[in-house]
Each structure stands twice: as C-alpha cells, then as structure tokens.
Motif scaffolding. Sequence first.
Motif, short mmCIF file in Angstrom:
data_model
loop_
_atom_site.label_atom_id
_atom_site.label_comp_id
_atom_site.label_asym_id
_atom_site.label_seq_id
_atom_site.Cartn_x
_atom_site.Cartn_y
_atom_site.Cartn_z
N ASP A 10 -7.94 -0.28 2.46
CA ASP A 10 -7.91 0.52 3.70
C ASP A 10 -6.67 1.17 4.10
O ASP A 10 -6.47 2.62 4.48
CB ASP A 10 -8.58 -0.14 4.95
N ALA A 11 -5.52 0.55 4.17
CA ALA A 11 -4.25 1.03 4.06
C ALA A 11 -3.79 2.15 3.41
O ALA A 11 -3.34 3.12 3.64
CB ALA A 11 -3.27 -0.03 4.22
N TYR A 12 -4.03 1.93 2.11
CA TYR A 12 -3.82 2.86 0.86
C TYR A 12 -4.76 4.15 1.38
O TYR A 12 -4.07 5.14 1.26
CB TYR A 12 -4.23 2.21 -0.40
N ALA A 67 9.95 -3.45 2.85
CA ALA A 67 9.85 -2.16 1.75
C ALA A 67 9.74 -2.82 0.74
O ALA A 67 10.19 -3.94 0.29
CB ALA A 67 11.36 -1.59 1.89
N ALA A 68 8.68 -2.53 -0.24
CA ALA A 68 8.34 -2.86 -1.45
C ALA A 68 8.78 -1.95 -2.64
O ALA A 68 8.94 -0.58 -2.36
CB ALA A 68 6.84 -2.85 -1.56
N TYR A 69 9.11 -2.48 -3.82
CA TYR A 69 9.78 -2.08 -4.81
C TYR A 69 8.93 -2.43 -5.90
O TYR A 69 8.70 -3.58 -6.40
CB TYR A 69 11.27 -2.57 -5.24
N LEU A 70 8.64 -1.62 -7.15
CA LEU A 70 8.10 -1.94 -8.26
C LEU A 70 9.24 -2.88 -9.28
O LEU A 70 10.25 -2.21 -9.23
CB LEU A 70 7.75 -0.78 -9.12
N VAL A 71 8.75 -3.92 -9.62
CA VAL A 71 9.39 -4.72 -10.52
C VAL A 71 9.24 -4.71 -12.07
O VAL A 71 9.86 -5.37 -12.95
CB VAL A 71 9.79 -6.21 -10.02
N ASP A 72 7.78 -4.31 -12.28
CA ASP A 72 7.38 -4.51 -13.53
C ASP A 72 6.70 -3.19 -13.81
O ASP A 72 5.42 -2.94 -13.22
CB ASP A 72 6.06 -5.79 -13.48
N ALA A 73 6.89 -2.52 -14.62
CA ALA A 73 6.46 -1.23 -15.27
C ALA A 73 5.75 -1.36 -16.56
O ALA A 73 5.62 -0.18 -17.33
CB ALA A 73 7.50 -0.05 -15.05
N GLU A 74 5.65 -2.61 -17.08
CA GLU A 74 5.10 -2.61 -18.67
C GLU A 74 3.94 -1.98 -19.00
O GLU A 74 3.71 -1.35 -19.94
CB GLU A 74 5.06 -4.20 -18.85
N HIS A 124 1.70 6.67 -6.74
CA HIS A 124 0.81 7.74 -7.08
C HIS A 124 1.10 9.15 -6.86
O HIS A 124 0.68 10.19 -7.67
CB HIS A 124 -0.57 7.42 -6.31
N LEU A 125 1.93 9.34 -5.89
CA LEU A 125 2.04 10.89 -5.67
C LEU A 125 3.01 11.32 -6.54
O LEU A 125 3.09 12.47 -6.83
CB LEU A 125 3.01 10.80 -4.10
N LEU A 126 3.79 10.41 -7.39
CA LEU A 126 4.91 10.82 -8.20
C LEU A 126 3.84 11.06 -9.58
O LEU A 126 4.68 11.25 -10.67
CB LEU A 126 6.00 9.72 -8.42
N GLY A 127 2.74 10.41 -9.53
CA GLY A 127 1.90 10.62 -11.03
C GLY A 127 2.07 9.31 -11.64
O GLY A 127 1.78 9.41 -13.04
N PHE A 128 2.30 8.34 -11.24
CA PHE A 128 2.65 6.96 -11.71
C PHE A 128 1.25 6.22 -11.81
O PHE A 128 0.75 5.84 -10.64
CB PHE A 128 3.66 6.30 -11.35
N TYR A 129 0.97 5.85 -12.92
CA TYR A 129 -0.22 4.90 -12.89
C TYR A 129 0.11 3.64 -13.45
O TYR A 129 0.81 3.41 -14.33
CB TYR A 129 -1.35 5.41 -14.21
N TRP A 130 -0.11 2.65 -12.55
CA TRP A 130 0.72 1.14 -12.55
C TRP A 130 -0.25 0.51 -13.49
O TRP A 130 0.57 0.00 -14.74
CB TRP A 130 0.53 0.62 -11.32
N GLY A 131 -1.55 0.32 -13.63
CA GLY A 131 -2.14 -0.47 -14.52
C GLY A 131 -2.27 -1.96 -14.15
O GLY A 131 -3.20 -2.80 -14.91
N ASP A 132 -1.47 -2.33 -13.26
CA ASP A 132 -1.41 -3.92 -13.17
C ASP A 132 -0.80 -4.00 -11.72
O ASP A 132 0.13 -4.96 -11.62
CB ASP A 132 -0.40 -4.57 -14.14
N VAL A 133 -1.36 -3.70 -10.91
CA VAL A 133 -1.04 -3.65 -9.38
C VAL A 133 -1.03 -5.11 -8.99
O VAL A 133 -2.11 -5.53 -8.95
CB VAL A 133 -1.66 -2.67 -8.48
N SER A 134 -0.03 -5.79 -8.40
CA SER A 134 -0.22 -7.11 -7.65
C SER A 134 0.98 -7.35 -6.94
O SER A 134 2.24 -6.57 -7.09
CB SER A 134 -0.34 -8.19 -8.97
N ALA A 149 0.74 -1.24 -0.08
CA ALA A 149 0.01 -0.09 -0.09
C ALA A 149 0.77 1.09 0.00
O ALA A 149 0.46 2.13 -0.73
CB ALA A 149 -0.95 -0.03 1.17
N LEU A 150 1.80 1.14 0.96
CA LEU A 150 2.95 2.27 0.86
C LEU A 150 3.63 2.46 -0.69
O LEU A 150 3.78 3.65 -1.03
CB LEU A 150 3.67 2.28 1.91
#
Length: 442
Positions: free
Chosen positions: A231-233, A172-179, A148-158, A141-142
């Motif tokens: 809820d966390a988000y 700590a979570a990291y984006l690994v797929d930005a396709e 989202h604060l950076l203006g990034f629309y993910w489109g495939d959150v998982s 969620a973080l």
Amino acid sequence: MSPRPAPGLSLTASGTIPQELLDLPWHLPLQEWPQDILAALPRGISRHVVRFAYLGGSVIAIKETSERAARHEYQMLRRLGRLGAPCVKPVAEVTGRSTEDGQPLSPALVTRHLRFSLPYRAVFNQMMRKETLQRMIDAQALLMVELHLLGFYWGDVSLSNTLFRRDAGKFAAYLVDAETGELHANLSAGQREYDLDVAQVNIAGELMDLMEGGFVDEDVDPVATSHQFIDAYRGLWHELTGDTAFNPDQQWLVEERIRRLNELGFDVEEYDIRSAREDSKLLLRPKVVDPGHHQRRLMNLTGLDVQENQARRLLGAIDAYRAQTDPHGDEAVAAHMWTQTVFQPTLAKIPRELRNKLEPAEIMHQLLEHRWKLSEREGRDVSLEDALPSFIEEELSTLRDEATLMINPPTDVVRQMELSNSLSPEDLEYDEDASVWAADPD
C-alpha cells in the motif's frame, strides 16, 4: 606480513587500487581471515560468506560469490551510483583467487561500508516495536519507488538486502545487494508487479522469522505488514507518477501537487499538461522526479550532506533561527550563521567518545527533540545549551556506536549479541581449537 598476491589474482576497480587492498589475504577463504584485520559489524542474513575488513581509515564489506555475479553486481552498483541511487558504493571486483598451493577460491565483490547503517535485524538490540517496524517498511517502500523510477528491476526485494540509517525519527533505506538487478530505460507494469510480489513474500517471511525469535511485538501481523508495504509503495508511486485533473482556471492545483511532492522529498523538473479526452479538464503528470529535495536545499545553503528527513528538520531549525535573529534577512546568510554559531559549536561540545553514537545531523535532530520535551515538561523555552547536558547523560550515552561496532567477536556472533539481552562482549570467549567465539560457560 601478507604474502605477495598470487600471479592469477585480478582486481577491477574504478580508480587507483590502494596497496592495502592488494595486501589483504586473498589466498585465504573469507571464513579463515585473521581477526586483526576484520571489523566486527552487524550484518544481515546472506546466502554468501560476508566479512567486514579495515582498509586504511575506512571499512569495506567483502562478499564471496561467483565470477559472473561479482562482475554483474560491481557494474550494476557503479551504474546505480552514477544515477544517484541510494545504494552501497562498489570498490572492486576480485577474481583469480587461489590458495598458496594453487586451489581455486571464490571471486569476491568489495563494497564500501555505509557508515551508521544497520541491517534490519540489528536496528534494535531488544524487541522491535510495531511503530518502528512501520517506519522501516515505509523506508523500504520509498527505496523501491526510487529504484523503479530509475528503471531498476530488483528481482530480490527483501529487508535482508537493505541497509537502514536513522533519519530524524524515520529511516533511510539503501540497496546493499544488486546481484539479481537489471537496469532498463523504463520498467513495465509487469516488472514492477513482479518486484512487489517478491517483496511481499520475502517481507512476510522475514517478519515471521523475527516473531518466532521473539524480536517483534506480538500484535504485529507479518502478512498484514507486508500488505502495508504494498500500500505504501502504490501510494507513493501514484503520487509521483499519477495524473491530477484540473480545470484551466485551477492553476493553483498544479502548485499544490508540486508542493506535495516537495514535502515527500522530491523535485519535479518537468511535467506534462494535456487535455483529457472525455471532458474539458487538463491532466498534470510529473515527468522527471528527483529525490532529495531537502537534501539539495540544505547542501546549497550550508554545505551539510545529510539524510532527507534530517535535512528537513535542520531547515526548520534554520528557519526558527532566522525568525529570532533577522526575520527579513537573507536565507543563505542565516543558514551560514546557524551553521557557524549553533550547529558546529553544539557538536563540538559532545564528548569525543560519544560522537560515533549517531550521525552529526541525527545527534542535532535528537537534541532538538530532547529540548522540545524539556520545554514542554518545564513549561518554558529551554535553550539548546541548557538541554545539552541532560541529552548527553540521559540519551546519547545510552546508545551504542552506529558508525562502527569495534569489538573483537566476528560479525555473526555480533549479530546474535545485538538480538539478545543475555549476551555482551564480556560473556564471550574465543575457542582456539574450534576457531569460534562462544558463550563463556562460567
């Protein structure tokens, strides 16, 4: 010796292309790459073929995909990196691949492996407890709020498109797929809500899959957990972007709001204060919110680059050290002395073969936790030096290496091993005819 790159091969990279990258067997499909250049690391479920390979002294991840997707994701990860987003770092986009007899092969995206990170399915090699799952959901969620604060629309959150690193008892979570991602100046409420809808469905489905395999506590409700993610988000988003109403004589509420954001790990660089229309109250809204408050503070004091919660914990250790040695002394001097006399000497006493178990800051955090438990159990103040031997023997030595998992079986077999108590590397043998790793029938 690797053959010379095919004439049509094209590599796009942000810097100098290392010779080792050119020497990789791009003329072979990823599934046929030789084992001696592959690093056996746990990976998540993907619709693409993904492999890890050695590149000099580091490890890279290679994903076969379409040319358009490779180019888009490479550029997107570069842009996110410049914005400071928590994501993997792109190395190169590879197109024009073909076999030695001229048959076309899929383009590839190359990213740098994030050390000490794990896909969600490999975070635990036994059953995942409900409390641990909740910490992963909170980290996810973080991550989504930060993007989202950076203006990034993910489109495939998982969870499958995310990597997790341990962070002082949390993750700590990291984006690994930005396709599927897009960058905008700002996201609309509709874009954020669509990302939330996708996340809710995907997370519930992934947890149902884990439950079916018996990898999650039976009392976990996948649908309710996905709602907890929402809820966390929403709670984080409101805290970071919502209004705080206060009277002109309640300036302390402004300080309280900023302190609360700092505790969440965010800095406020700007904020708006405006009059409410319906009454005489003022409204405070943060304008620029940057994550990494404790990270930056620790970096400035010590030069240590760690995760946010690790930084918070180490700053607490520095405060305690300062209180014991020189309560009225300069904070920067105390931080430097703690680094030189506590942090570095303690880590130097860790046996070399155990240093890849966890990140250095995570080792220190867990040692501090171990010392606290010993002190509570023995009813006295146990020193770090006295706590270190039992920490190494009872806790650190029992963990697997999270920097890299250097064993021979390939990634997909490793993932199954990580999820099962019934298999170990010794239980596997390589079938030369089928070119697969399988359980030894004996």
